[in-house]
Scaffold this active site. Structure first.
Site, short mmCIF file in Angstrom:
data_model
loop_
_atom_site.label_atom_id
_atom_site.label_comp_id
_atom_site.label_asym_id
_atom_site.label_seq_id
_atom_site.Cartn_x
_atom_site.Cartn_y
_atom_site.Cartn_z
N SER A 104 3.23 -0.58 2.93
CA SER A 104 2.71 -1.00 1.63
C SER A 104 3.81 -1.02 0.58
CB SER A 104 1.64 0.02 1.20
OG SER A 104 1.29 -0.17 -0.15
N TYR A 122 -0.80 8.57 -1.01
CA TYR A 122 -0.99 7.37 -0.19
C TYR A 122 0.37 6.72 0.12
CZ TYR A 122 -1.71 2.55 1.04
OH TYR A 122 -1.61 1.34 1.68
N LYS A 126 2.65 6.27 3.71
CA LYS A 126 3.15 5.01 4.25
C LYS A 126 4.66 5.09 4.50
CE LYS A 126 -0.50 2.70 4.91
NZ LYS A 126 -0.86 2.23 6.26
C1 WQD Z 1 -3.68 -4.41 -10.03
C2 WQD Z 1 -3.44 -4.39 -11.52
C3 WQD Z 1 -4.30 -2.44 -12.64
C4 WQD Z 1 -8.57 -3.41 -12.23
C5 WQD Z 1 -2.96 -0.94 -5.21
C6 WQD Z 1 -2.14 0.05 -4.47
C7 WQD Z 1 -1.20 -0.65 -3.56
C8 WQD Z 1 -1.95 -1.59 -2.66
C9 WQD Z 1 -2.78 -2.53 -3.45
C10 WQD Z 1 -2.72 -0.67 -0.54
C11 WQD Z 1 -3.01 -3.01 -12.05
C12 WQD Z 1 -4.96 -3.69 -13.13
C13 WQD Z 1 -7.20 -3.40 -12.14
C14 WQD Z 1 -9.21 -3.69 -13.49
C15 WQD Z 1 -7.02 -3.90 -14.47
N1 WQD Z 1 -2.86 -0.88 -1.80
N2 WQD Z 1 -6.44 -3.63 -13.25
N3 WQD Z 1 -8.38 -3.92 -14.55
O1 WQD Z 1 -2.68 -0.72 -8.24
O2 WQD Z 1 -1.29 -2.83 -8.04
O3 WQD Z 1 -2.06 -1.68 -6.01
O4 WQD Z 1 -3.62 -1.80 -4.31
O5 WQD Z 1 -1.74 -0.82 0.12
O6 WQD Z 1 -0.54 0.29 -2.83
O7 WQD Z 1 -1.41 0.85 -5.39
O8 WQD Z 1 -3.71 -2.89 -7.34
O9 WQD Z 1 -5.71 -4.24 -7.68
O10 WQD Z 1 -5.80 -1.78 -8.24
O11 WQD Z 1 -4.48 -3.30 -9.69
O12 WQD Z 1 -6.34 -4.10 -15.48
O13 WQD Z 1 -10.42 -3.72 -13.62
O14 WQD Z 1 -4.69 -4.67 -12.17
O15 WQD Z 1 -4.08 -1.54 -13.70
O16 WQD Z 1 -2.07 -3.20 -13.06
P1 WQD Z 1 -2.38 -1.97 -7.53
P2 WQD Z 1 -5.02 -3.04 -8.20
#
Ligand code: WQD
Length: 327
Positions: free
Chosen positions: A117, A141, A145
């Site tokens: 990841s 997490y 990985k």
């Molecule tokens: C994306 C962006 C939020 C929801 C995570 C893991 C990563 C991988 C993918 C597994 C961020 C913002 C979100 C909302 C928002 N997982 N957001 N409003 O955190 O980049 O990655 O998932 O391997 O390891 O860390 O993904 O989709 O949660 O968020 O503003 O309602 O959207 O703050 O900036 P993230 P995400």
């Protein structure tokens, strides 16, 4: 050659199984069905229900099906949950992998593709993250990985196992509505959930050092990601002794605001978002350099953001059919 696909009943795993079998590879799914769905396993693909912590069961699956390659996706993947249950994450993601590798190397399997990841990078302070960017994970997490990659490489070197660690960026979309992600823990489904409840989508912070102040990510269609697994599996088979570590992204940043605007446009909504405080631990920008995967595998993502949103929306509607209109 038969590939054992752990986690093959999960959202990403089911897409990998589909891509592998469509490419003419034989596949067997190994899944404990803790979050996976048996329905996602296609007809003709055997399903072995078991945990990777159960070495005997893994060994039996490897020998019964004459497995020569493994694609390992079975894992816990919620960043927030890993902060409250770190030992559970280490057990499932690291100990489960160690037991699996023990069985795999003893059984003489030749190739191993590992689901890693972008979380291994933590808060990268670069425009494009390359595989040489230092790994400083920010959550248990991400740590599991990174530790998983170490295990895979070390066991691979010692046992003559060809390995590939694929570092997924932000995965989205679906090949078909019934294969969609059932979780609501990432941006796109979280936007859908708000829109479906007639509420504004949320932006977690708009004071980041990015062009529009919201976080920038590299979103990758799950169909492209699945094809990267096929390419990696074939590269390992073609050249034994390989040890690949590859970013799987598109190399294109999309901000939270841009994503919400596209979702509104493509789903026929017109809901401006609300800005809420930052979510702790979110890096401002995480965008891949996808060059190495292109060079090593000849693989490149083909689908853009609109495909991801439209297919995810079709999946959302499949999971949440509109309630029948009342007379
Ligand atoms: C994306 C962006 C939020 C929801 C995570 C893991 C990563 C991988 C993918 C597994 C961020 C913002 C979100 C909302 C928002 N997982 N957001 N409003 O955190 O980049 O990655 O998932 O391997 O390891 O860390 O993904 O989709 O949660 O968020 O503003 O309602 O959207 O703050 O900036 P993230 P995400």
């Amino acid at each position: 050659m038969t590939w054992l696909i752990t986690g093959g009943a999960g959202y990403i795993g089911a897409h990998v199984v589909r891509a592998m079998t469509e490419a003419g590879e034989r596949a067997v799914v190994y899944d404990d069905l803790s979050t996976g769905l048996a329905d996602r396993v296609p007809d003709g693909v055997p399903l072995v229900v078991g945990s990777t912590l159960d070495g005997e069961r893994v060994t039996r699956a490897l020998t019964d099906h004459e497995v020569t390659g493994v694609v390992h996706l079975a894992a816990k993947k919620q960043v927030a949950e890993s902060l409250s249950l770190p030992l559970h994450y280490y057990r499932e993601n690291v100990e489960g992998l160690r037991v699996l590798l023990d069985a795999v190397t003893a059984a003489g399997v030749r190739s191993f593709v590992f689901s890693s990841s972008a979380a291994v990078y933590g808060m990268p302070d670069v425009d494009l993250v390359t595989e040489e960017t230092p790994c400083v994970p920010m959550s248990p997490y991400g740590e599991t990985k990174l530790a998983g990659e170490w295990l895979v490489r070390a066991a691979g070197r010692a046992a003559g196992l060809s390995t590939a660690c694929l570092r997924y960026f932000n995965v989205a979309g679906a090949a078909r509505p019934d294969l969609t992600d059932t979780g609501v823990s990432n941006l796109i489904p979280m936007i859908f959930e708000k829109l479906a409840d007639d509420l504004p989508p949320r932006v977690f912070g708009d004071d980041y050092p990015t062009p529009d102040g919201t976080c920038v990510r590299d979103y990758i269609h799950v169909v492209d990601l699945a094809e990267a697994h096929v390419a990696a599996a074939r590269a390992l088979r073609a050249a034994p002794g390989r040890d690949l570590t590859l970013n799987i992204g598109r190399g294109e940043g999309v901000s939270v605001r841009e994503m919400i605007d596209r979702v509104n446009a493509l789903t026929g909504h017109d809901r401006p978002p609300v800005v809420t405080p930052r979510r702790p631990g979110d890096p401002p920008r995480v965008v891949a350099s996808a060059d190495r995967a292109a060079t090593e595998l000849g693989w490149k993502a083909r689908h853009g953001i609109d495909d991801m949103i439209a297919s995810a929306w079709a999946g959302w509607q499949h999971l949440h059919p509109p309630t029948a209109a009342r007379p």
